[in-house]
Design a protein around this motif. Structure first.
Motif, short mmCIF file in Angstrom:
data_model
loop_
_atom_site.label_atom_id
_atom_site.label_comp_id
_atom_site.label_asym_id
_atom_site.label_seq_id
_atom_site.Cartn_x
_atom_site.Cartn_y
_atom_site.Cartn_z
N THR A 1 44.70 43.87 49.58
CA THR A 1 45.30 42.93 48.63
C THR A 1 44.59 41.58 48.75
N SER B 1 36.32 52.47 34.61
CA SER B 1 37.36 52.90 35.55
C SER B 1 37.16 54.37 35.89
N MET C 1 43.54 44.49 34.04
CA MET C 1 43.80 45.60 34.95
C MET C 1 44.81 45.21 36.02
N TRP C 2 44.61 44.01 36.60
CA TRP C 2 45.53 43.57 37.64
C TRP C 2 46.93 43.34 37.09
N TYR D 1 36.87 49.08 44.78
CA TYR D 1 38.25 48.77 44.44
C TYR D 1 38.35 47.26 44.29
N GLN E 1 49.00 46.49 36.81
CA GLN E 1 49.35 47.12 38.09
C GLN E 1 48.75 48.52 38.23
N ASN E 2 47.93 48.92 37.29
CA ASN E 2 47.26 50.22 37.36
C ASN E 2 45.81 49.99 37.74
N ILE E 3 45.60 49.67 39.02
CA ILE E 3 44.28 49.27 39.49
C ILE E 3 43.51 50.50 39.94
N LEU F 1 39.20 42.41 34.22
CA LEU F 1 39.80 42.55 35.55
C LEU F 1 41.23 42.04 35.55
N CYS G 1 40.18 40.67 44.11
CA CYS G 1 40.44 39.34 43.58
C CYS G 1 39.11 38.67 43.24
#
Length: 380
Positions: free
Chosen positions: A250, A227, A159-160, A186, A163-165, A156, A189
């Motif tokens: 967010t 994904s 991925m974060w 999606y 920035q391609n979440i 995770l 956090c």
């Protein structure tokens, strides 16, 4: 003894030319068993070698395994002593203390021990390190469960960081539903709350809704996090719309919701609670502490007004007002906004036992009374 045509004495001499290490310390290191470490420490050692370009991690590996290979060329070792990435104003002892402190938080992020190793290579003096952190974490240390949790968290974080979440397909074992469910979410956090790590995500929930949900990392039973493309038919339409409107949630969204009411289940409905504490207990243990930002002290008159306002049933309202009138006026009263059916506030109230009384809402008061009676029956 030789290995690769290099004797131990030659290796020692070469090492001491690169780093400042005493013969006694080196003897102690050589006397230790090479792999006498727990899995997590060994994994951190491998990751540290990767960051120093002394080992290469293979990225195209299925499942949770991490595979490595030797590098073709070993980079030169810097000759200067000390760590160039740290503040030169910090003494080696301070750097070691900070590194050890980072190590205490290793349960939060698998990369923290690696960061601690980069920050300082000094060994902390255990006889003089006097601040410790005790965490009630339900995942057993150095276990396959911890391996899985750490791997999910690392995936995770990668991925974060990219920035391609993307939406994720995960298989989840729901304790509430007592079923295994596939959910498309999606990921927003990770929170450490209520003794475990949770992925806060928006999408399809184990209840079959499209909403927020907290997924406990140790209950994700997928072999890997898959994904999905945003156009995939399995992605919920409401989630697609948020993506198309550039309105994806967010971490601030989660933090704002947590501030709105007391409890960990930030997506549940809110309600008003009124509590009473015995004056002596309040003065000794409760006065000055923070339960939640919405928790404020009130007087008995304000408590009566809230009971009238939030208790629609006449008989319940009359009963609560009589109870309030029978209580000492110098006791402490509080109002707080909480998340309904959230276990965190309920467990906190249970832990205080008879030291706290729920005056509002009526249903929660009755539920608590039934629990107390059921517990009493066990001991009769």
């Amino acid at each position: 003894m030789t290995k690769g045509n290099v004797s131990v004495n030659q290796w020692r001499h070469s090492l001491q030319k690169q780093i400042a290490i005493a013969d006694a310390d080196l003897d102690k290191i050589l006397a230790e068993k090479l792999f006498a470490q727990v899995r997590k420490s060994l994994q951190n050692e491998f990751d540290l070698l990767v960051t120093r370009l002394l080992l290469q991690r293979l990225t195209r590996v299925t499942g949770r395994s991490k595979n490595y290979r030797r590098v073709d060329t070993i980079p030169p070792i810097p000759s200067q002593t000390g760590n160039p990435n740290t503040d030169s104003n910090l003494t080696p002892q301070t750097q070691a203390y900070l590194a050890a402190t980072l190590g205490m938080f290793s349960f939060l992020d698998p990369s923290l021990p690696l960061l601690a190793d980069q920050f300082s290579e000094e060994v902390v003096d255990e006889d003089n390190h006097r601040v410790f952190l005790y965490v009630d974490y339900l995942v057993p240390e150095s276990s396959p469960m911890q391996d899985a949790v750490d791997q999910f968290q690392s995936e995770l974080q990668e991925m974060w960081d990219s920035q391609n979440i993307a939406p994720l397909l995960l298989t989840y074992r729901s304790a509430h539903q007592n079923q295994i469910k596939e959910c498309v979410v999606y990921p927003v956090c990770i929170y450490f709350m209520d003794r475990a790590k949770y992925l806060c995500a928006y999408g399809s929930t184990p209840r079959g809704e499209i909403n927020w949900y907290k997924y406990r990392l140790d209950r994700i039973i997928s072999q890997r996090l898959e994904s999905l493309d945003w156009q995939d038919s399995r992605v919920p339409q409401l989630l697609k719309e948020k993506y198309q409107e550039n309105n994806l949630p967010t971490p601030k969204t989660v933090n704002d919701m947590l501030k709105e009411a007391w409890g960990c289940d930030f997506y549940k409905e809110t309600a008003l609670m009124v509590l009473r504490f015995d004056r002596t207990f309040h003065q000794s243990y409760m006065q000055g502490i923070s339960i939640h930002s919405t928790c404020t002290a009130i007087d008995p008159d304000r408590a009566a007004t809230l009971i009238k306002q939030y208790t629609p049933h006449p008989e319940h309202r009359s009963a609560l007002l009589q109870i309030l009138q029978s209580r000492p006026t110098d006791d402490a009263y509080y109002q707080v906004t909480y998340r309904e059916t959230d276990y965190y506030p309920l467990r906190w109230l249970r832990a205080l036992g008879s030291e706290v009384e729920i005056l509002l809402p009526w249903d929660l008061r009755q539920k608590r009374a039934a629990e107390i009676q059921k517990t009493k029956n066990l001991y009769q």
